[in-house]
Design a protein around this motif. Structure first.
Motif, PDB file in Angstrom:
ATOM      1  N   VAL A 452      38.217  43.212  37.628  1.00 30.05           N
ATOM      2  CA  VAL A 452      36.879  42.775  38.049  1.00 30.05           C
ATOM      3  C   VAL A 452      36.456  41.523  37.285  1.00 30.05           C
ATOM      4  CG1 VAL A 452      34.435  43.383  38.036  1.00 30.05           C
ATOM      5  CG2 VAL A 452      36.127  45.047  38.834  1.00 30.05           C
ATOM      6  N   SER A 455      38.529  38.506  38.452  1.00 31.21           N
ATOM      7  CA  SER A 455      38.188  38.095  39.815  1.00 31.21           C
ATOM      8  C   SER A 455      36.872  37.320  39.843  1.00 31.21           C
ATOM      9  CB  SER A 455      38.108  39.314  40.736  1.00 31.21           C
ATOM     10  OG  SER A 455      37.056  40.186  40.347  1.00 31.21           O
ATOM     11  N   VAL A 456      35.890  37.752  39.013  1.00 30.96           N
ATOM     12  CA  VAL A 456      34.621  37.018  38.940  1.00 30.96           C
ATOM     13  C   VAL A 456      34.857  35.589  38.466  1.00 30.96           C
ATOM     14  CG1 VAL A 456      32.424  36.827  37.705  1.00 30.96           C
ATOM     15  CG2 VAL A 456      33.161  39.034  38.626  1.00 30.96           C
ATOM     16  N   CYS A 768      33.299  40.833  44.019  1.00 35.07           N
ATOM     17  CA  CYS A 768      34.058  41.105  42.790  1.00 35.07           C
ATOM     18  C   CYS A 768      33.439  42.262  42.010  1.00 35.07           C
ATOM     19  CB  CYS A 768      34.092  39.849  41.915  1.00 35.07           C
ATOM     20  SG  CYS A 768      35.024  38.480  42.615  1.00 35.07           S
ATOM     21  N   MET A 773      37.281  42.710  45.561  1.00 35.71           N
ATOM     22  CA  MET A 773      38.023  41.442  45.593  1.00 35.71           C
ATOM     23  C   MET A 773      39.461  41.664  45.155  1.00 35.71           C
ATOM     24  SD  MET A 773      37.965  38.249  46.333  1.00 35.71           S
ATOM     25  CE  MET A 773      36.199  38.015  46.563  1.00 35.71           C
TER      26      MET A 773
END
Length: 800
Positions: A452, A455-456, A768, A773
């Motif tokens: 996470v 992905s952000v 995300c 995501m």
């Protein structure tokens, strides 16, 4: 923009839009008319078919200038000697001004083919350079250069700058390699997206290839952004390369972690490759936009690098030793050739002389100096012969040295952009850290929390801004190029947004470069022999009146019959020029006789000079300082847009205020009698951080260094080339208003792209944080967001 608004017409040669007037109805200037006729008379009219609708730089007075090409003989001799020593064919690299498209390349190649002894010529239109091969002893370089000048192209010494165009070449190399590696990464990642299982026998090999491809992209392309971001951080500044670099590093770091841990949700190797390629593409667009404009003009240096030093006043011309100006000392006796700039203040030791103070006060009027007079540094010898001066100062002490000094000062900082980037980075890093921690604590899955967070950081990379803003710059530059304005520095746009005051020099900026011949119809009354005599008298003269007559004669449709008159003009300082032809007839062009000089015409003007044959007045010429076409209307429009417009000139106060009245300006905004240092001090004392300065001569050089941004209509001035942010061509000042309008449209376009980018990031980061995501979605969303951003730019700036 509607370029055809009002009474605007397109020049038949260069395509520049202009307001027809006087004797010129189809051409923006006499130079374009001259070249157009020459091209057609030479059977080279295919040039216009190849040019199509492309716009060229107006020729202006370039074809009428008296240029010294003796340096070419030295360069030719040096190249031939080097070739004889090393063996091989003789070649020489040169810079060329005026080359802009394939039509120019075709025309120059055809001119070269007509030269005896020429073997081959290669041209680089983008860099403004050519290479010539020839047969030793059979090729006349000076004749070739003079003929090129007649067609509007000027040869100059090779810049010798190994980095000329190196910025774009470096980016092209990086782009090419990164494109190959990115395609590799995508090709070997695709099977995994299509369902290839980890236990497939080639899966590990495919994954290794994607890792290596992304690593090479990082080293080759990512390093470009890393270096620039680090340099900015070291100076305490943030720019767009900082978030780009962080996005690349986080994506690569997370992907490597996923590779070692065996977590496919962290593998963004294909994303890294395509992202780096797109960012390099955007930067190349930005670089190429201004690099091409920088190379359209010669990077010459008009100050004398060397002058001839004589041992005595009786020494014959040419007997002295050539000395670098930096080595001159007080008491040295130096020679100043025709057209050369005086490097140091000195006492005139030869006879009377005619000099121009154009570099000092911006005014081209000739001044008469008597023997013993003190000539200031920066004066220009506009006579036909050499002057001799006794130096009264060293070069480093002279005014010319100050004018020629490179611009100094801190680089422009876009504090607003830096603030936005700080907020952006804080939000992205905070969301990534918080999102990863929440998932780690809630799900108890470290891999999910890392996925996470990564992905952000990956999907929030400013890809849209990184490619859309450079495209906006490129499209703005292209639109302005069609109007005859050429941007040289890509950071001009941010600075233009701060401009609230526009300062104009007077002569050559708001007015035309040479005085306008009021009564050009007197030329029609002259016979062919009289016109040919007049052509000879003004042909090599640097006097402003001669330059004006020369341009008016160039507008004649009948070709000159040079054989009718053959003579050698003689300059008479303070009086004019005279010559005798083969029949013993004495022709003179100079001051009017007493009665003629005092005669006042119906419009209030007086006769400035006359053409005489054996004392008989054949034609009386009157001149005036003419405003650039459309200048009053353009100044009024600038005022309506909220800009404070001022005139800052070295000319007399009454002339400056009179011009201000013609332009509708208040006397409080018109300032005269300012030398170069006083101009710089005036700008420095009045909010220089909000000032745009427009000037055309060396006397504006110091003020250029004080203003926030600067521009010039004088592409021939090597002094201002390196200091101006843009230059514009043509006879009017309309392009300046268009620059400000395009800058405002670009600002609105960037705001729209930024708004879309924020919306995209909110959606992508939301996905995300929700844990939805994955690398495939990231690989799809990034190009889609980039395409939408490019479409917004094209729709906003593509309309002309």
């Amino acid at each position: 923009m509607n370029a055809k608004a009002g009474a605007q017409s397109a020049c038949r040669h260069c395509g520049t839009f202009f307001t027809p007037g006087g004797r010129l109805t189809d051409f923006c200037c006499a130079g374009c008319q001259f070249v157009h006729r020459l091209i057609n008379d030479s059977g080279l009219e295919r040039f216009y078919a190849l040019k199509g609708k492309r716009s060229l730089a107006p020729v202006k007075s370039l074809v009428f200038q008296n240029r010294d090409y003796t340096w070419l003989e030295e360069a030719r001799a040096g190249a031939e000697a080097a070739a004889e020593e090393k063996g091989g064919r003789v070649s020489l690299d040169l810079d060329v001004q005026g080359i802009a498209c394939v039509a120019c390349v075709w025309l120059i190649e055809n001119i070269f083919r007509r030269q005896a002894g020429g073997l081959r010529i290669d041209l680089n239109a983008h860099l403004g350079q050519l290479r010539v091969w020839w047969t030793p002893g059979k090729f006349d370089f000076q004749k070739f250069a003079a003929e090129l000048q007649q067609f509007g192209y000027v040869l100059g010494p090779h810049s010798g700058d190994a980095r000329r165009g190196a910025g774009s070449r470096d980016l092209v190399l990086r782009m090419g390699l990164c494109a190959a590696f990115a395609l590799n990464a995508m090709a070997f990642t695709l099977p995994r997206y299509l369902g290839m299982r980890p236990e497939f026998e080639l899966a590990r090999l495919f994954q290794l290839i994607t890792v290596l491809s992304a690593t090479f992209c990082l080293l080759i392309g990512g390093s470009y952004f890393f270096r620039r971001a680090w340099e900015g951080i070291r100076r305490g500044r943030l720019h767009i390369d900082t978030p780009i670099s962080l996005g690349i590093l986080f994506a690569y770091g997370g992907s490597m972690a996923g590779w070692f841990l065996g977590v496919e949700e962290l593998l963004y190797f294909d994303f890294i490759g395509i992202f780096i390629f797109l960012m390099l593409l955007g930067r190349w667009l930005q670089q190429i936009a201004v690099e091409k404009n920088r190379h359209r003009v010669l990077a010459g240096d008009t100050r004398p690098n060397r002058v001839r030093c004589y041992k005595s006043a009786e020494a014959r011309e040419g007997e002295g030793e050539m000395v670098e100006v930096e080595r001159l000392g007080r008491g040295d006796l130096i020679g100043i050739k025709a057209g050369q700039v005086v490097p140091v203040r000195g006492e005139l030791r030869s006879g009377d002389a005619e000099l121009s103070m154009e570099w000092i006060n911006g005014e081209p009027e000739a001044r008469h100096w008597r023997r013993g007079g003190m000539i200031p540094a920066g004066a220009i010898n506009i006579g036909r012969g050499e002057l001799r001066l006794r130096a009264e100062e060293r070069y480093e002490e002279s005014l010319l040295a100050k004018l020629m000094a490179p611009a100094e000062g801190a680089a422009f900082r876009n504090l607003k952009l830096e603030t936005v980037l700080r907020i952006y980075l804080a939000i992205v890093l905070g969301l990534g850290l918080v999102g990863g921690m929440v998932w780690f604590l809630a799900a108890g899955d470290p891999a999910k929390g890392l996925q996470v967070a990564i992905s952000v950081l990956v999907v929030s990379c400013p890809c849209a801004l990184g490619i859309a803003i450079p495209l906006a710059d490129e499209m703005a530059v292209i639109v302005l190029r069609k109007s005859g304005l050429f941007v040289r520095n890509w950071d001009l746009w941010a600075r233009l947004a701060k401009v609230r005051r526009i300062i104009f020099d007077k002569t050559g900026t708001l007015t035309l470069e040479v005085p306008e011949l009021i009564n050009a119809e007197v030329l029609d009354a002259l016979g062919s022999k009289e016109k040919d005599a007049l052509r000879f008298l003004v042909r090599d003269s640097l006097h402003p009146f001669s330059r004006s007559i020369r341009e008016a004669l160039a507008a004649e449709t009948d070709a000159p019959s040079w054989s009718s008159v053959t003579m050698e003009p003689e300059e008479i300082p303070g009086s004019g020029v005279r010559a005798k032809d083969a029949d013993g007839v004495c022709w003179t062009l100079g001051k009017a006789p007493g009665r003629e000089a005092s005669r006042r015409c119906a419009d209030g003007s007086t006769v400035d000079c006359v053409l005489q044959r054996d004392g008989e007045v054949l034609a009386a010429f009157r001149f005036r300082e003419a405003l650039r076409p459309g200048a009053p209307e353009e100044i009024e429009r600038l005022g309506r847009r909220g800009y404070e417009v001022c005139i800052l000139s070295g000319d007399r106060e009454e002339k400056v205020r009179a011009l201000g009245r013609d332009l509708g300006l208040s006397p409080d905004n018109c300032f005269g009698r300012h030398d170069p240092e006083e101009k710089a001090a005036w700008v420095r004392a009045r909010e220089p951080g909000k000032t745009l300065y427009i000037g055309d001569g060396a006397n504006d050089s110091l003020a250029f260094g004080e203003a926030l941004c600067s521009g010039t209509p004088a592409v021939e001035s090597a002094v201002l080339q390196g200091k101006s942010d843009f230059y514009f061509l043509g006879r009017g000042v309309r392009a300046l208003r268009e620059l400000l309008e395009i800058a405002e449209r670009r600002k609105r376009t960037v705001a729209r792209v930024f708004g879309f980018s924020v919306s995209y990031n909110v959606l992508a980061v939301g996905l995300c944080l929700a844990g939805w995501m994955n690398p495939l979605w990231a690989a799809v969303l990034m190009p889609v967001s980039s395409l939408v951003s490019l479409a917004l730019v094209s729709l906003s700036l593509g309309r002309t």
